[in-house]
Scaffold this active site. Structure first.
Site, PDB file in Angstrom:
ATOM      1  N   ARG A 102      57.330 -30.211  21.611  1.00  0.00           N
ATOM      2  CA  ARG A 102      58.249 -29.009  22.096  1.00  0.00           C
ATOM      3  C   ARG A 102      59.113 -29.537  22.687  1.00  0.00           C
ATOM      4  NH1 ARG A 102      56.881 -22.566  23.899  1.00  0.00           N
ATOM      5  NH2 ARG A 102      56.697 -22.678  21.721  1.00  0.00           N
ATOM      6  N   HIS A 129      61.843 -23.290  14.864  1.00  0.00           N
ATOM      7  CA  HIS A 129      60.491 -22.906  15.213  1.00  0.00           C
ATOM      8  C   HIS A 129      59.541 -22.993  13.848  1.00  0.00           C
ATOM      9  CE1 HIS A 129      57.315 -21.922  17.791  1.00  0.00           C
ATOM     10  NE2 HIS A 129      57.495 -20.710  18.335  1.00  0.00           N
ATOM     11  N   GLN A 132      55.954 -21.579  13.882  1.00  0.00           N
ATOM     12  CA  GLN A 132      55.620 -19.954  14.052  1.00  0.00           C
ATOM     13  C   GLN A 132      56.044 -19.422  12.583  1.00  0.00           C
ATOM     14  OE1 GLN A 132      55.846 -18.041  17.205  1.00  0.00           O
ATOM     15  NE2 GLN A 132      55.257 -16.271  15.642  1.00  0.00           N
ATOM     16  N   ASP A 224      63.537 -11.459  18.620  1.00  0.00           N
ATOM     17  CA  ASP A 224      63.022 -12.560  19.528  1.00  0.00           C
ATOM     18  C   ASP A 224      63.740 -12.130  21.155  1.00  0.00           C
ATOM     19  OD1 ASP A 224      61.961 -14.845  20.697  1.00  0.00           O
ATOM     20  OD2 ASP A 224      63.181 -16.048  19.643  1.00  0.00           O
ATOM     21  N   CYS A 264      58.058 -12.877  17.773  1.00  0.00           N
ATOM     22  CA  CYS A 264      57.250 -14.210  18.095  1.00  0.00           C
ATOM     23  C   CYS A 264      56.433 -14.295  19.384  1.00  0.00           C
ATOM     24  CB  CYS A 264      58.188 -15.560  17.648  1.00  0.00           C
ATOM     25  SG  CYS A 264      59.256 -15.506  18.985  1.00  0.00           S
ATOM     26  N   ARG A 292      48.811 -17.466  14.677  1.00  0.00           N
ATOM     27  CA  ARG A 292      49.415 -18.619  14.904  1.00  0.00           C
ATOM     28  C   ARG A 292      47.932 -19.591  14.984  1.00  0.00           C
ATOM     29  NH1 ARG A 292      53.871 -19.785  17.936  1.00  0.00           N
ATOM     30  NH2 ARG A 292      53.333 -21.858  17.315  1.00  0.00           N
TER      31      ARG A 292
HETATM   32  N1   CP Z   1      55.639 -17.839  20.108  1.00  0.00           N
HETATM   33  C1   CP Z   1      55.636 -18.979  20.788  1.00  0.00           C
HETATM   34  O1   CP Z   1      55.773 -20.073  20.467  1.00  0.00           O
HETATM   35  O2   CP Z   1      55.174 -18.648  21.944  1.00  0.00           O
HETATM   36  P1   CP Z   1      54.730 -19.589  23.252  1.00  0.00           P
HETATM   37  O3   CP Z   1      56.121 -19.812  23.715  1.00  0.00           O
HETATM   38  O4   CP Z   1      53.702 -19.031  24.021  1.00  0.00           O
HETATM   39  O5   CP Z   1      54.166 -20.808  22.754  1.00  0.00           O
HETATM   40  N1  NVA Z   2      63.647 -18.258  21.003  1.00  0.00           N
HETATM   41  C1  NVA Z   2      62.519 -18.503  22.082  1.00  0.00           C
HETATM   42  C2  NVA Z   2      61.171 -18.279  21.283  1.00  0.00           C
HETATM   43  C3  NVA Z   2      60.047 -18.673  22.261  1.00  0.00           C
HETATM   44  C4  NVA Z   2      58.800 -18.797  21.373  1.00  0.00           C
HETATM   45  C5  NVA Z   2      62.797 -19.565  23.013  1.00  0.00           C
HETATM   46  O1  NVA Z   2      63.346 -20.822  22.378  1.00  0.00           O
HETATM   47  O2  NVA Z   2      62.644 -19.452  24.198  1.00  0.00           O
END
Ligand code: CP
Ligand code: NVA
Length: 307
Positions: A102, A129, A132, A224, A264, A292
């Site tokens: 990440r 992402h 997801q 989101d 999400c 997930r």
């Molecule tokens: N939806 C998602 O990726 O959540 P987190 O940021 O908690 O991993």
């Molecule tokens: N768009 C959000 C998604 C989190 C899972 C972010 O990048 O923070």
């Protein structure tokens, strides 16, 4: 052989298999079937940003498949003190069987994948992402029983989740709408790519600044956060511009009666969605979160498990 999943497009030829096989794995798991396919395998998980779902689902998925996961934060790694992404990739590849990453910057995910000899999975970056998406479309299939002919609308910020969702919908033959305030549309390269896939798959991608156009007769409404991780400075300004894009009772009254609401998560209740919608009978956000876990299993099996 290694298989990287940096973008949804790395699943371009078999995305629907990920989704359907994810549902199969979930059913077998619920029946109590034990699957130790990844016994002896280790997943390194580098998180530059916070996570609840991605971390817990991947770590639990590794455990349930008989393997092991290591959580790594740059704060505690030499990468945080200047060791290069390339060298990190080379070293981890000598020890582990796969790397989940990440990152703030998609370039670093690509760099890690380039220098790694084991599979690299993008656990969210600034552009996409992808993991997801497998969970999301498992959820759509479980609740709607089909993809083709559905109208799915993403209403909110044209961000990483939106980019991946648009590509995935096009791959599955779904008619997809994105409604954002002016200036917050998804990036051109993603819109162009999604439109070209949609053309081949005889479905459509519509980008609009009108939330009601997107909500009208929708089967699926998705949103989101308005402010993604790393963009906190833009917060206050965005809240004003996004007001009309809040998913609330009035907006969803334009959707089909049996529409489903997706997010999400994490949600900022009272901003992009009201409690009234998030907690309504149409909301499937916790099924989506649960998925997930099962989605990560099929992703792990198809990457480090060579399925
Ligand atoms: N939806 C998602 O990726 O959540 P987190 O940021 O908690 O991993
Ligand atoms: N768009 C959000 C998604 C989190 C899972 C972010 O990048 O923070």
């Amino acid at each position: 052989m290694k298989r990287d999943i940096v973008s949804v497009l790395d699943m371009e030829n078999d995305f629907e298999d990920f989704v359907r096989e994810g549902i199969e794995l979930k059913k077998r798991f619920k029946k109590g079937e034990i699957n130790n396919t990844l016994a002896g395998k280790t997943l390194a998980m580098i998180f530059e940003k916070p996570s609840t779902r991605t971390r817990v689902s991947f770590e639990t998925a590794m455990t349930q498949l008989g393997g092991h996961a290591i959580y790594l934060s740059p704060r505690d790694m030499q990468m945080g003190r200047g060791e290069t992404v390339a060298d990190t990739a080379r070293v981890l590849s000598r020890m582990v069987d796969g790397i989940l990453y990440r990152a703030f910057d998609n370039k670093n995910v690509k760099e890690l994948a380039k220098y790694s000899t084991v599979s690299v999975i993008n656990g969210l970056d600034d552009l996409e992402h992808p993991t997801q998406m497998v969970a999301d479309f498992m959820t759509v299939l479980e609740h709607k029983g089909k993809f083709r002919g559905l109208k799915m609308s993403y209403i909110g910020d044209g961000n990483n989740t939106c980019n991946s969702l648009m590509l995935s919908a096009a791959l599955l033959g779904i008619d997809f709408y994105v409604a954002t305030p002016k200036g917050f549309e998804p990036m051109d390269e993603f819109v162009k790519k999604a439109k070209s896939i949609a053309k081949k798959n005889k479905c459509s991608i519509t980008v609009t600044n009108d939330p009601v156009e997107a909500a009208r007769d929708a089967d699926v409404i998705y949103t989101d956060v308005w402010v993604s991780m790393g963009q906190e400075k833009e917060g206050e300004e965005k809240e004003k511009k996004f007001k009309a894009f809040q998913i609330n009772g009035k907006l969803v009254s334009h959707a089909k009666k049996d529409y489903i609401f997706m997010h999400c998560l994490p949600a900022h209740r009272g901003l992009e969605v009201t409690d009234e919608v998030a907690d309504s009978k149409n909301s499937v956000i916790f099924d989506e979160a649960e998925n997930r876990l099962h989605a990560e299993k099929i992703i792990l099996l198809k990457t480090i498990g060579n399925l």
